[in-house]
Design a protein around this motif. Structure first.
Motif, PDB file in Angstrom:
ATOM      1  N   HIS A  17    -109.427 -53.150 123.550  1.00 28.05           N
ATOM      2  CA  HIS A  17    -109.105 -52.997 124.972  1.00 28.05           C
ATOM      3  C   HIS A  17    -110.338 -52.553 125.759  1.00 28.05           C
ATOM      4  CE1 HIS A  17    -104.803 -53.776 125.789  1.00 28.05           C
ATOM      5  NE2 HIS A  17    -104.735 -53.739 124.462  1.00 28.05           N
ATOM      6  N   ASP A  53    -101.002 -61.626 117.088  1.00 29.14           N
ATOM      7  CA  ASP A  53     -99.570 -61.315 117.016  1.00 29.14           C
ATOM      8  C   ASP A  53     -98.939 -62.139 115.900  1.00 29.14           C
ATOM      9  OD1 ASP A  53     -96.951 -60.716 117.348  1.00 29.14           O
ATOM     10  OD2 ASP A  53     -96.813 -61.361 119.438  1.00 29.14           O
ATOM     11  N   ASP A  93    -102.619 -57.261 123.456  1.00 27.43           N
ATOM     12  CA  ASP A  93    -101.461 -56.508 123.964  1.00 27.43           C
ATOM     13  C   ASP A  93    -100.232 -56.658 123.083  1.00 27.43           C
ATOM     14  OD1 ASP A  93    -102.680 -55.409 126.289  1.00 27.43           O
ATOM     15  OD2 ASP A  93    -102.634 -57.412 127.180  1.00 27.43           O
ATOM     16  N   LYS A  94    -100.393 -57.186 121.877  1.00 27.97           N
ATOM     17  CA  LYS A  94     -99.216 -57.394 121.023  1.00 27.97           C
ATOM     18  C   LYS A  94     -98.500 -56.066 120.786  1.00 27.97           C
ATOM     19  CE  LYS A  94    -101.058 -56.976 116.268  1.00 27.97           C
ATOM     20  NZ  LYS A  94    -101.204 -57.665 114.976  1.00 27.97           N
ATOM     21  N   GLU A  95     -97.207 -56.154 120.445  1.00 30.66           N
ATOM     22  CA  GLU A  95     -96.385 -54.953 120.325  1.00 30.66           C
ATOM     23  C   GLU A  95     -96.713 -54.122 119.092  1.00 30.66           C
ATOM     24  OE1 GLU A  95     -92.006 -54.882 120.338  1.00 30.66           O
ATOM     25  OE2 GLU A  95     -92.199 -55.984 122.237  1.00 30.66           O
ATOM     26  N   ASP A 155    -104.347 -61.289 120.295  1.00 28.84           N
ATOM     27  CA  ASP A 155    -103.356 -60.909 121.311  1.00 28.84           C
ATOM     28  C   ASP A 155    -103.436 -59.393 121.430  1.00 28.84           C
ATOM     29  OD1 ASP A 155    -101.876 -63.647 121.334  1.00 28.84           O
ATOM     30  OD2 ASP A 155    -101.845 -63.073 119.228  1.00 28.84           O
ATOM     31  N   ARG A 180    -106.829 -51.464 118.285  1.00 31.49           N
ATOM     32  CA  ARG A 180    -106.288 -51.690 119.638  1.00 31.49           C
ATOM     33  C   ARG A 180    -107.173 -51.079 120.727  1.00 31.49           C
ATOM     34  NH1 ARG A 180    -101.223 -52.833 121.827  1.00 31.49           N
ATOM     35  NH2 ARG A 180    -100.275 -52.719 119.755  1.00 31.49           N
ATOM     36  N   LYS A 240    -112.222 -54.785 128.673  1.00 34.35           N
ATOM     37  CA  LYS A 240    -112.434 -54.251 130.015  1.00 34.35           C
ATOM     38  C   LYS A 240    -113.900 -54.391 130.434  1.00 34.35           C
ATOM     39  CE  LYS A 240    -109.690 -50.794 130.482  1.00 34.35           C
ATOM     40  NZ  LYS A 240    -109.247 -49.404 130.255  1.00 34.35           N
TER      41      LYS A 240
END
Lengths: 372, 372
Positions: B281, B84, B269-271, B267, B277, B285
């Motif tokens: 993810h 991020d 989950d950054k915006e 990060d 991405r 998982k």
């Protein structure tokens, strides 16, 4: 100091032919695409003499391949070069400068067309894979871009045809310049192209399994004994005499293809989209401001060029820089490549070179090393 | 053979500090971003001992900068890293792995925020400039991407604060970790960051005029005499003890940040938009299949690692490879980094290492080099 001791590490990738090159006496090296490139065995001059007469084996695995495969492969290849690739048949290779959106040269590879939708870019020393991956990602092209396990071994010199015929078959004599065929040597598939970084003719053999490096080297080495085969490498003397330019040395991203005197290898009116069309048309119209030219520098052999050597005009003003130089046995003179303002590029123009304070007279030559 | 003679040429760029490094006894080198990096003066062990106690000057000009400037600069920086960057203030630096669309690590630079719309990416050994230029071109971002004339000189070791205070001023003691200030030294503007490739603390001084290399070196060297200043370089012993990873050695584009154990620097989950991405993810998982871990290898000092050394499990099956290793005076043992299957990464796990036929017992350690 003309060499520095370079520490080996995992980051500096070994070539599949490195072991054999060192066993055969490689004594001076460079790093090229993060891979060891053996440049000198006994001496550049001795290897030059031998290359002119016989046949040599060169470890040029550092000429890495960038594979582009997928439905958008041709579109992507067209986009990154001002050379017309639509006329490149499957089985053919083209020398094609890659340029960024400003016309700056990214690399000057040979592009090999393996299939309608599959290419290898056989690169000089810059990370074309990252560049092409970035462009492909950004444009959303449907392609895969990666570095495959492919390492060229060059067989160069006037007896290369005889040697290749003995090892692979008589049909290899019919391979046309900048075309390739598929073959199997030591049980492993290779591509054999009539190409290479010398003006003396020969082949590049693209090994596709790096575990077979020793075997591939050995079969040529043994069969080559009757042709007085020797070890060699891209040879500084031979390549400057032959006018072969080295990316990173004679041209960089700061230069466009006109400045690098690569005009004949670009087709600025080609139909396909390419990223520097407008820029190159502008330069073609106004003319480049400088050009890469041949130059003879007077006097005895020169020392190592570490800092840039300025080229000076009549009034001592700087009009360019020397980019490569060597002593040429053929001309018995220092021959050089230099990027010089267009005011001073006509063959016969006298200039001066400031070689770290050793100021020498020099003359611009044409592509055949003549001056009027 | 642990070093090879490397021929100098214009293609291998000189560092602005090269002359001083050689005058001060640099004896072994590597090439990094096509620039000479002096790695050893007297010996790694001697320079390690000195670094732990005093202050050193390092020529790390090869940590080149990639400048990104323009309205889309932040958007582009966010796109290329899973870290991020929205929380990176002007004046701050962040260590941020760059990843391609598959999560493969392109580089692990420090990103420096110079202004709201201007960044330097201070890179490890891969051509980030071409990658970022390609992405920016393909996406049509409104930015300029280029390599500016910026060369870091590192001042590292426990006495670095005292030396910097003497040369630049007491206010430099207040520079926070991974922040920088602007200053003027020897009449030339520099940026001084509290950062560097050692665990012993110190600064990196970003010179912005390569003609001032000697002067910058000299002012630190002279002022450093009272602190027993020495020459040094990124130190293999110190960096492995400190857990610092080397791009191209301990991780490549084949590895994702989880495999390289860089979890804390991303990060996911950054915006902002970033290109890997979904891939990251998915890996988060399912868990990564392998991890970069610390390892102690038993027995006396090991020879040069040129080919990959397999890490073997109980049944002799390969479970990983060693990526870096050195003899550690602190542990009186061979310490190593290795990428190992997750089945074998728990601290205390016994494994074997096949060091070119010299098979040794080894143990996985945690980040502090402990095992239960």
């Amino acid at each position: 100091m003309s060499t520095l001791p370079m520490i080996l590490s995992r980051r500096l990738r070994p070539s599949p032919f490195e072991q054999r090159a060192i066993e055969h006496g490689a004594s001076q090296f460079t790093l090229y695409n993060k891979m060891i490139l053996p440049l000198i065995y006994e001496s550049v001059a001795k290897e030059y003499e031998h290359l002119c007469k016989h046949v040599q084996i060169w470890d040029v695995a550092c000429e890495r391949q960038v594979e582009i495969v997928g439905p958008d492969a041709l579109r992507l290849v067209e986009l990154i070069t001002p050379r017309d690739m639509s006329t490149c048949a499957v089985g053919q290779c083209k020398y094609a400068p890659l340029c960024d959106e400003n016309g700056g040269i990214i690399n000057d590879p040979i592009i090999i067309r393996l299939a309608e939708d599959r290419f290898w870019i056989s690169i000089a020393d810059s990370d074309v894979c990252l560049w092409v991956k970035g462009v492909a990602y950004g444009r959303g092209f449907d392609v895969r871009v990666f570095e495959p396990d492919v390492s060229p071994l060059a067989i160069q010199g006037p007896k290369a045809d005889d040697l290749m015929a003995d090892v692979v078959g008589e049909h290899t004599r019919d391979i046309r310049f900048f075309w390739f065929i598929d073959a199997t040597i030591v049980g492993t598939p290779v591509k054999i192209a009539r190409s290479g970084w010398s003006g003396k003719g020969g082949f590049e053999v693209y090994l596709q399994d790096s575990s077979k490096g020793n075997e591939l080297w050995d079969i040529f080495w043994e069969a080559g004994q009757k042709y007085n085969i020797g070890v060699g490498a891209p040879n500084l003397i031979e390549r400057i005499e032959a006018g072969l330019k080295s990316y990173g040395q004679d041209m960089t991203i700061e230069n466009n293809p006109f400045e690098a005197s690569l005009d004949r290898y670009i087709d600025i009116d080609k139909e396909a989209e390419y990223m520097c069309r407008d820029v190159l048309h502008d330069i073609a119209k106004s003319g480049p401001k400088k050009r890469l030219v041949n130059m003879i520098i007077e006097g005895r052999d020169l020392d190592l060029m570490r800092a840039d050597w300025p080229v000076l005009g009549d009034d001592g003003e700087q009009v360019g820089i020397v980019t490569s130089k060597t002593w040429s046995p053929r001309f018995e003179a220092n021959i050089a490549l230099a990027i010089v303002n267009v005011s001073h590029v006509s063959p016969g123009t006298p200039v001066m070179v400031d070689a770290d304070g050793d100021t020498r007279s020099a003359t611009i030559r044409d592509e055949k090393w003549n001056a009027p």
